[in-house]
Motif scaffolding. Structure first.
Motif, mmCIF file in Angstrom:
data_model
loop_
_atom_site.group_PDB
_atom_site.id
_atom_site.type_symbol
_atom_site.label_atom_id
_atom_site.label_comp_id
_atom_site.label_asym_id
_atom_site.label_seq_id
_atom_site.Cartn_x
_atom_site.Cartn_y
_atom_site.Cartn_z
ATOM 1 N N GLU A 1 0.812 -1.219 0.000
ATOM 2 C CA GLU A 1 0.000 0.000 0.000
ATOM 3 C C GLU A 1 0.850 1.276 0.000
ATOM 4 N N ALA A 2 2.142 1.132 0.256
ATOM 5 C CA ALA A 2 3.029 2.298 0.363
ATOM 6 C C ALA A 2 3.483 2.781 -1.011
ATOM 7 N N ASP A 3 3.771 4.090 -1.086
ATOM 8 C CA ASP A 3 4.350 4.634 -2.316
ATOM 9 C C ASP A 3 5.633 3.883 -2.626
ATOM 10 N N THR A 4 5.800 3.489 -3.841
ATOM 11 C CA THR A 4 6.954 2.730 -4.329
ATOM 12 C C THR A 4 7.177 1.432 -3.553
ATOM 13 N N ASP B 1 19.668 9.276 4.535
ATOM 14 C CA ASP B 1 19.872 8.925 5.950
ATOM 15 C C ASP B 1 20.419 7.507 6.006
ATOM 16 N N GLY B 2 21.717 7.404 5.897
ATOM 17 C CA GLY B 2 22.366 6.097 5.865
ATOM 18 C C GLY B 2 22.195 5.283 7.129
ATOM 19 N N ARG B 3 21.741 5.915 8.211
ATOM 20 C CA ARG B 3 21.531 5.179 9.472
ATOM 21 C C ARG B 3 20.236 4.393 9.454
ATOM 22 N N ALA B 4 19.295 4.818 8.621
ATOM 23 C CA ALA B 4 17.979 4.170 8.575
ATOM 24 C C ALA B 4 17.927 3.154 7.443
ATOM 25 N N THR B 5 17.057 2.169 7.612
ATOM 26 C CA THR B 5 16.900 1.111 6.617
ATOM 27 C C THR B 5 15.462 1.087 6.126
ATOM 28 N N GLN B 6 15.310 0.813 4.842
ATOM 29 C CA GLN B 6 13.989 0.664 4.242
ATOM 30 C C GLN B 6 13.738 -0.790 3.892
ATOM 31 N N ALA B 7 12.459 -1.177 3.990
ATOM 32 C CA ALA B 7 12.019 -2.467 3.470
ATOM 33 C C ALA B 7 11.324 -2.189 2.145
#
Length: 171
Positions: free
Chosen positions: A60-63, A103-109
């Motif tokens: 449901e999320a963008d991209t 933001d290299g500290r954060a991770t995306q799924a």
């Protein structure tokens, strides 16, 4: 406990008969509904309810991408629990992880094409189960009331958790 015992212990502490009946119905719902939905998802799609929820939120999320922290909040779980599930979904080829741009500290799924196909294939049977067990079991007005009541209780829990976390941080 007798009525006299309740009075002596502080009547406002105890639930009256109507409150007790309602509370027990809530507990029954909370203990019966998730396993029923999970059982259906396991047998029809080989997914846990939590895995399905993660895949659905990503779809449901963008991209088809969410930060892990946003995904944890959306699934009402810890980052640790989410990380374990995302690892399992990665091994199945349904999700990948990547560093957040900026933001290299954060991770995306990120939901993969096969992950999208998996959740799209699981959705019709899951929606049928939700309709059968919840939507069609009550009137539209009751469904709205249930949704509103659940949102209000959920908000109260979030407020309580926020207050407790702030208190613990100050210690």
């Amino acid at each position: 406990m007798t009525a006299t015992d309740r009075q002596e212990a502080g009547a406002e502490l105890w639930l009256d008969a109507e409150q007790q009946a309602a509370w027990r119905a809530v507990v029954h719902l909370f203990t019966k509904l998730p396993p029923a939905l999970e059982s259906d998802l396991q047998s029809t799609a080989g997914l846990t309810l939590y895995e399905y929820t993660v895949l659905a939120l990503l779809s449901e999320a963008d991209t088809a991408t969410l930060q892990m922290s946003e995904l944890a909040a959306g699934t009402f779980s810890s980052l640790s629990r989410l990380s374990h599930v995302v690892s399992r979904l990665e091994r199945r080829g349904w999700v990948t992880r990547q560093a957040c741009p900026g933001d290299g500290r954060a991770t995306q799924a990120v939901l993969t094409e096969s992950g999208l196909a998996k959740v799209a294939g699981a959705a019709p049977d899951h929606v049928r189960a939700v309709r059968e067990l919840v939507v069609d079991a009550i009137t539209p007005a009751q469904l709205r009331q249930l949704g509103a009541a659940a949102a209000k209780v959920g908000q109260r829990i979030e407020e309580r958790n926020t207050t407790r976390a702030a208190t613990e941080t100050r210690r």
